[in-house]
Design a protein around this motif. Structure first.
Motif, PDB file in Angstrom:
ATOM      1  N   VAL A  52      42.547  35.022  29.224  1.00 15.92           N
ATOM      2  CA  VAL A  52      42.917  36.072  28.271  1.00 15.92           C
ATOM      3  C   VAL A  52      41.838  37.158  28.245  1.00 15.92           C
ATOM      4  N   ALA A  53      40.568  36.745  28.255  1.00 16.95           N
ATOM      5  CA  ALA A  53      39.476  37.725  28.281  1.00 16.95           C
ATOM      6  C   ALA A  53      39.539  38.558  29.560  1.00 16.95           C
ATOM      7  N   ALA A  54      39.834  37.922  30.694  1.00 15.69           N
ATOM      8  CA  ALA A  54      39.921  38.641  31.969  1.00 15.69           C
ATOM      9  C   ALA A  54      41.060  39.659  31.949  1.00 15.69           C
ATOM     10  N   VAL A  55      42.202  39.271  31.422  1.00 14.41           N
ATOM     11  CA  VAL A  55      43.339  40.192  31.326  1.00 14.41           C
ATOM     12  C   VAL A  55      42.975  41.366  30.425  1.00 14.41           C
ATOM     13  N   ASP A  56      42.339  41.068  29.296  1.00  9.23           N
ATOM     14  CA  ASP A  56      41.978  42.122  28.362  1.00  9.23           C
ATOM     15  C   ASP A  56      40.960  43.092  28.966  1.00  9.23           C
ATOM     16  N   PHE A  57      39.896  42.560  29.566  1.00  9.38           N
ATOM     17  CA  PHE A  57      38.903  43.421  30.209  1.00  9.38           C
ATOM     18  C   PHE A  57      39.552  44.274  31.304  1.00  9.38           C
ATOM     19  N   THR A  58      40.452  43.676  32.065  1.00  6.10           N
ATOM     20  CA  THR A  58      41.099  44.399  33.159  1.00  6.10           C
ATOM     21  C   THR A  58      41.962  45.543  32.628  1.00  6.10           C
ATOM     22  N   ILE A  59      42.690  45.301  31.565  1.00  3.44           N
ATOM     23  CA  ILE A  59      43.507  46.365  30.975  1.00  3.44           C
ATOM     24  C   ILE A  59      42.612  47.494  30.481  1.00  3.44           C
ATOM     25  N   ARG A  60      41.532  47.157  29.778  1.00  6.54           N
ATOM     26  CA  ARG A  60      40.632  48.196  29.271  1.00  6.54           C
ATOM     27  C   ARG A  60      39.893  48.903  30.397  1.00  6.54           C
ATOM     28  N   SER A 102      31.688  49.838  31.318  1.00  4.20           N
ATOM     29  CA  SER A 102      31.312  48.484  30.912  1.00  4.20           C
ATOM     30  C   SER A 102      32.498  47.532  30.993  1.00  4.20           C
ATOM     31  N   ALA A 103      33.690  48.003  30.640  1.00  5.28           N
ATOM     32  CA  ALA A 103      34.882  47.159  30.744  1.00  5.28           C
ATOM     33  C   ALA A 103      35.162  46.801  32.199  1.00  5.28           C
ATOM     34  N   ARG A 104      34.874  47.736  33.114  1.00  9.24           N
ATOM     35  CA  ARG A 104      35.064  47.433  34.537  1.00  9.24           C
ATOM     36  C   ARG A 104      34.104  46.339  34.993  1.00  9.24           C
ATOM     37  N   LEU A 105      32.862  46.417  34.542  1.00  9.85           N
ATOM     38  CA  LEU A 105      31.901  45.352  34.864  1.00  9.85           C
ATOM     39  C   LEU A 105      32.340  44.036  34.227  1.00  9.85           C
ATOM     40  N   GLY A 106      32.826  44.109  32.991  1.00 11.23           N
ATOM     41  CA  GLY A 106      33.325  42.914  32.305  1.00 11.23           C
ATOM     42  C   GLY A 106      34.533  42.321  32.998  1.00 11.23           C
ATOM     43  N   ALA A 107      35.418  43.184  33.503  1.00 12.03           N
ATOM     44  CA  ALA A 107      36.604  42.706  34.225  1.00 12.03           C
ATOM     45  C   ALA A 107      36.196  41.964  35.491  1.00 12.03           C
TER      46      ALA A 107
END
Length: 166
Positions: free
Chosen positions: A55-63, A102-107
């Motif tokens: 879920v975190a991966a999906v969320d980071f990827t969307i952002r 940062s969201a891209r790095l998080g993704a």
């Protein structure tokens, strides 16, 4: 980019260069979203249930896909925004571009963690999730964006500010 607090300024992080250009967004919603992602990552670390990191991966990827995919499609933001509104926090506008970077790095980290877990490398997956949760906590709770430091030393010297999307 959020200015580092006095502790981080003493560590030499004053005047960090951040990507610019994508408009503005609400700092309170972003911080709440980030802290909720930390909760998911910590739940994964403690329980080993891969659904949390997925879920975190999906969320980071969307952002991370902004502005192509609006942040309003982020499942965690869908919970964070009404929560911030219910708490009566007034919007505080900040630059969007550093948060997208940062969201891209998080993704990358969240997807790597999920893939490692799926491939049977649970220890490595938990290690990546621990690193991401620490960096996300620093951003969400302390207001220190490590993505801006990474941008300053690894992206800006080679590409300037071309990373920002207009």
């Amino acid at each position: 980019c959020a200015r580092p607090g006095p502790i981080f300024a003493r560590m030499g992080f004053e005047g960090v260069v951040c990507p610019v250009g994508m408009g503005k967004t609400d700092k309170n919603v972003l911080r709440t979203t980030t802290l909720m992602c930390v909760g998911l990552l910590v739940s994964f670390i403690l329980s080993g249930f891969s659904i949390f990191v997925l879920v975190a991966a999906v969320d980071f990827t969307i952002r991370a896909c902004q502005p192509v995919v609006p942040a309003t499609y982020s499942p965690i933001r869908m919970v964070a925004k009404p929560l911030v509104d219910a708490l009566g926090l007034s919007p505080k506008k900040i630059q969007l571009a550093p948060k997208v970077f940062s969201a891209r790095l998080g993704a990358i980290c969240a997807n790597l963690s999920w893939i490692l877990y799926f491939l049977g490398y649970e220890t490595a997956a938990i290690g990546v999730a621990m690193m991401l949760s620490c960096l996300s906590f620093m951003d969400g709770a302390l207001g220190f964006c490590m993505g801006c430091v990474i941008y300053q030393y690894l992206v800006y010297p080679f590409f300037g500010n071309k990373q920002s999307v207009e």
